[in-house]
Design a protein around this motif. Structure first.
Motif, PDB file in Angstrom:
ATOM      1  N   UNK A  61       0.806  -1.208   0.000  1.00  0.00           N
ATOM      2  CA  UNK A  61       0.000   0.000   0.000  1.00  0.00           C
ATOM      3  C   UNK A  61       0.835   1.252   0.000  1.00  0.00           C
ATOM      4  N   UNK A  62       0.173   2.367   0.220  1.00  0.00           N
ATOM      5  CA  UNK A  62       0.834   3.664   0.195  1.00  0.00           C
ATOM      6  C   UNK A  62       1.234   4.078   1.609  1.00  0.00           C
ATOM      7  N   UNK A  63       2.459   4.586   1.703  1.00  0.00           N
ATOM      8  CA  UNK A  63       3.011   5.056   2.964  1.00  0.00           C
ATOM      9  C   UNK A  63       3.524   6.484   2.786  1.00  0.00           C
ATOM     10  N   UNK A  64       3.650   7.174   3.911  1.00  0.00           N
ATOM     11  CA  UNK A  64       4.188   8.537   3.901  1.00  0.00           C
ATOM     12  C   UNK A  64       5.190   8.656   5.045  1.00  0.00           C
ATOM     13  N   UNK A  65       6.378   9.102   4.712  1.00  0.00           N
ATOM     14  CA  UNK A  65       7.388   9.365   5.727  1.00  0.00           C
ATOM     15  C   UNK A  65       7.600  10.873   5.766  1.00  0.00           C
ATOM     16  N   UNK A  66       7.554  11.451   6.970  1.00  0.00           N
ATOM     17  CA  UNK A  66       7.655  12.898   7.123  1.00  0.00           C
ATOM     18  C   UNK A  66       8.827  13.233   8.025  1.00  0.00           C
ATOM     19  N   UNK A  67       9.669  14.134   7.540  1.00  0.00           N
ATOM     20  CA  UNK A  67      10.855  14.586   8.265  1.00  0.00           C
ATOM     21  C   UNK A  67      10.600  16.014   8.726  1.00  0.00           C
ATOM     22  N   UNK A  68      10.587  16.256  10.021  1.00  0.00           N
ATOM     23  CA  UNK A  68      10.368  17.598  10.576  1.00  0.00           C
ATOM     24  C   UNK A  68      11.736  18.287  10.681  1.00  0.00           C
ATOM     25  N   UNK A  69      12.148  18.957   9.614  1.00  0.00           N
ATOM     26  CA  UNK A  69      13.521  19.460   9.512  1.00  0.00           C
ATOM     27  C   UNK A  69      13.711  20.889  10.025  1.00  0.00           C
ATOM     28  N   UNK A  70      12.645  21.599  10.284  1.00  0.00           N
ATOM     29  CA  UNK A  70      12.767  22.996  10.712  1.00  0.00           C
ATOM     30  C   UNK A  70      13.597  23.132  11.989  1.00  0.00           C
ATOM     31  N   UNK A  71      13.294  22.355  13.008  1.00  0.00           N
ATOM     32  CA  UNK A  71      14.029  22.454  14.276  1.00  0.00           C
ATOM     33  C   UNK A  71      15.501  22.070  14.093  1.00  0.00           C
ATOM     34  N   UNK A  72      15.760  21.111  13.205  1.00  0.00           N
ATOM     35  CA  UNK A  72      17.150  20.715  12.924  1.00  0.00           C
ATOM     36  C   UNK A  72      17.930  21.914  12.374  1.00  0.00           C
ATOM     37  N   UNK A  73      17.378  22.600  11.387  1.00  0.00           N
ATOM     38  CA  UNK A  73      18.062  23.760  10.813  1.00  0.00           C
ATOM     39  C   UNK A  73      18.229  24.871  11.848  1.00  0.00           C
ATOM     40  N   UNK A  74      17.201  25.110  12.637  1.00  0.00           N
ATOM     41  CA  UNK A  74      17.278  26.152  13.661  1.00  0.00           C
ATOM     42  C   UNK A  74      18.370  25.851  14.676  1.00  0.00           C
ATOM     43  N   UNK A  75      18.480  24.581  15.072  1.00  0.00           N
ATOM     44  CA  UNK A  75      19.520  24.177  16.024  1.00  0.00           C
ATOM     45  C   UNK A  75      20.918  24.493  15.500  1.00  0.00           C
ATOM     46  N   UNK A  76      21.079  24.441  14.188  1.00  0.00           N
ATOM     47  CA  UNK A  76      22.380  24.712  13.569  1.00  0.00           C
ATOM     48  C   UNK A  76      22.559  26.188  13.222  1.00  0.00           C
ATOM     49  N   UNK A  86       7.827  15.677   3.250  1.00  0.00           N
ATOM     50  CA  UNK A  86       6.990  14.473   3.243  1.00  0.00           C
ATOM     51  C   UNK A  86       7.209  13.731   1.932  1.00  0.00           C
ATOM     52  N   UNK A  87       7.415  12.432   2.045  1.00  0.00           N
ATOM     53  CA  UNK A  87       7.644  11.589   0.882  1.00  0.00           C
ATOM     54  C   UNK A  87       6.627  10.456   0.915  1.00  0.00           C
ATOM     55  N   UNK A  88       5.840  10.344  -0.137  1.00  0.00           N
ATOM     56  CA  UNK A  88       4.911   9.213  -0.250  1.00  0.00           C
ATOM     57  C   UNK A  88       5.550   8.167  -1.146  1.00  0.00           C
ATOM     58  N   UNK A  89       5.316   6.906  -0.795  1.00  0.00           N
ATOM     59  CA  UNK A  89       5.847   5.821  -1.612  1.00  0.00           C
ATOM     60  C   UNK A  89       4.896   4.637  -1.567  1.00  0.00           C
TER      61      UNK A  89
END
Length: 115
Positions: A61-76, A86-89
Motif C-alpha cells: 500500500x501507500x506510505x508517507x514518511x515525514x521529516x520535521x527538519x525545521x528544528x534541525x536547521x534552527x539548532x544549527x 513528506x515523501x509518499x511511496x
C-alpha cells in the motif's frame, strides 16, 4: 520480518543529520485516511531503524514518511526553506526491506529508494 528505515544526510555540512524527528503513516485504501505507524528521531549517524513497531506486519500500500527538519536547521543556526519534507511511496512487496534516505540542505532535498 522486513521493515522500513531511513537515513538523513546533511549535504550542506557533509555529515549525518542527528536529531531529526521522523514519522511514518499508512494510507487506509478504504477510508482514504492516514494512520500513524511509528515515529522517532534520527541517531548520531542520521539513521532511524525503528519506524515500524516490532512484530508489526507490513502491508502492501501507500506510505508517507515525514521529516520535521525545521528544528534541525534552527539548532544549527540555519534558516531553512522547508519546515518539513513528506515523501509518499508505494510498498508493493512487504517481504522486502524498504530504506528511504533523505539528502538534506537548507534550500533543497532529494530522496531515493535505498538498500
Amino acid at each position: 520480518m522486513k521493515s522500513i528505515t531511513t537515513h538523513v544526510l546533511d549535504t550542506a555540512l557533509g555529515r549525518p543529520a542527528e536529531g531529526v524527528p521522523v514519522s511514518l503513516d499508512h494510507l487506509d485504501p478504504t477510508s482514504g485516511a492516514w494512520s500513524r505507524l511509528g515515529q522517532g528521531v534520527t541517531d548520531a549517524d542520521g539513521r532511524l531503524r525503528t519506524l515500524v513497531p516490532e512484530n508489526h506486519p507490513l502491508q502492501a500500500g501507500r506510505y508517507r514518511i515525514t521529516f520535521a527538519v525545521e528544528a534541525y536547521h534552527q539548532r544549527l543556526g540555519q534558516q531553512g526553506f522547508y519546515p518539513e519534507v513528506s515523501v509518499q511511496f508505494e510498498l508493493r512487496d512487504p517481504a522486502q526491506h524498504h530504506h528511504i534516505p533523505l539528502l538534506l540542505s537548507p534550500y533543497g532535498f532529494s530522496t531515493y529508494r535505498g538498500s
